[in-house]
Design an enzyme around this catalytic site. Structure first.
Site, PDB file in Angstrom:
ATOM      1  N   ILE A 169      47.538  38.634  41.020  1.00 54.59           N
ATOM      2  CA  ILE A 169      47.178  37.715  39.938  1.00 54.59           C
ATOM      3  C   ILE A 169      46.162  36.685  40.438  1.00 54.59           C
ATOM      4  O   ILE A 169      45.173  36.406  39.774  1.00 54.59           O
ATOM      5  CB  ILE A 169      48.431  37.041  39.350  1.00 54.59           C
ATOM      6  CG1 ILE A 169      49.256  38.081  38.576  1.00 54.59           C
ATOM      7  CG2 ILE A 169      48.058  35.860  38.448  1.00 54.59           C
ATOM      8  CD1 ILE A 169      50.624  37.623  38.169  1.00 54.59           C
TER       9      ILE A 169
ATOM     10  N   GLN B 281      42.796  38.464  40.726  1.00 52.73           N
ATOM     11  CA  GLN B 281      42.155  38.792  39.454  1.00 52.73           C
ATOM     12  C   GLN B 281      41.787  37.556  38.635  1.00 52.73           C
ATOM     13  O   GLN B 281      40.771  37.542  37.953  1.00 52.73           O
ATOM     14  CB  GLN B 281      43.058  39.707  38.629  1.00 52.73           C
ATOM     15  CG  GLN B 281      43.121  41.114  39.156  1.00 52.73           C
ATOM     16  CD  GLN B 281      41.761  41.777  39.172  1.00 52.73           C
ATOM     17  OE1 GLN B 281      41.155  41.971  38.140  1.00 52.73           O
ATOM     18  NE2 GLN B 281      41.278  42.114  40.348  1.00 52.73           N
ATOM     19  N   GLU B 282      42.602  36.533  38.694  1.00 51.87           N
ATOM     20  CA  GLU B 282      42.355  35.354  37.861  1.00 51.87           C
ATOM     21  C   GLU B 282      41.249  34.457  38.397  1.00 51.87           C
ATOM     22  O   GLU B 282      40.473  33.903  37.625  1.00 51.87           O
ATOM     23  CB  GLU B 282      43.636  34.539  37.687  1.00 51.87           C
ATOM     24  CG  GLU B 282      44.657  35.196  36.797  1.00 51.87           C
ATOM     25  CD  GLU B 282      44.164  35.357  35.372  1.00 51.87           C
ATOM     26  OE1 GLU B 282      43.513  34.441  34.836  1.00 51.87           O
ATOM     27  OE2 GLU B 282      44.443  36.420  34.779  1.00 51.87           O
ATOM     28  N   SER B 283      41.194  34.264  39.709  1.00 53.10           N
ATOM     29  CA  SER B 283      40.228  33.299  40.242  1.00 53.10           C
ATOM     30  C   SER B 283      39.447  33.809  41.442  1.00 53.10           C
ATOM     31  O   SER B 283      38.676  33.043  42.029  1.00 53.10           O
ATOM     32  CB  SER B 283      40.951  32.014  40.643  1.00 53.10           C
ATOM     33  OG  SER B 283      41.746  32.230  41.799  1.00 53.10           O
TER      34      SER B 283
END
Length: 130
Positions: free
Chosen positions: A58, A61-63
């Site tokens: 996560i 993928q998010e940052s």
């Protein structure tokens, strides 16, 4: 085999493979930056009974492990931190790359998963997670 990703159906094996390959390449590129957060991720994962790889994925993928952030914020200034917590959250944010932030984001994930489990108890874990 047709796979469903984010509510859309992959129409060809190539598009699914290309998409998954892109995610894999992104994760491989982020591994070096993720090492900095290995201990906090493992601690949070242990406390919340999550797989540390899920938290790391996560964050990647998010940052892109913070690479896409400006002072902890995304480009639109709407999401904050490694796990990209939205502005609509009621409680104060922890420092964007701290263990406390990883715990906040992971706790939000656990609460969301528990809601999905309650609404769809017959679904497999993979489907609930999707």
């Amino acid at each position: 085999k047709i796979r469903v990703l984010e509510g859309t159906v992959c129409k060809s094996v190539f598009s699914c493979v290309a998409g998954l390959a892109m995610v894999r390449r992104t994760a491989e590129a982020d591994v070096v930056r993720l090492r900095r957060y290995e201990i906090p991720i493992k601690r949070v994962a242990r406390n919340l009974c999550l797989d540390p790889a899920l938290i790391a994925a996560i964050i990647s993928q998010e940052s892109r492990v913070g690479l896409l952030l400006n002072n902890g914020w995304d480009q639109e200034q709407q999401k904050y931190g490694l796990m990209q917590i939205g502005r609509q959250r009621q409680y104060p944010y922890a420092v964007w790359d701290s263990e406390e932030h990883i715990n906040q984001g992971s706790t939000i994930l656990v609460l969301a998963l528990n809601e999905v489990r309650a609404r769809h108890p017959t679904w497999t874990w993979d489907r609930q997670l999707r």
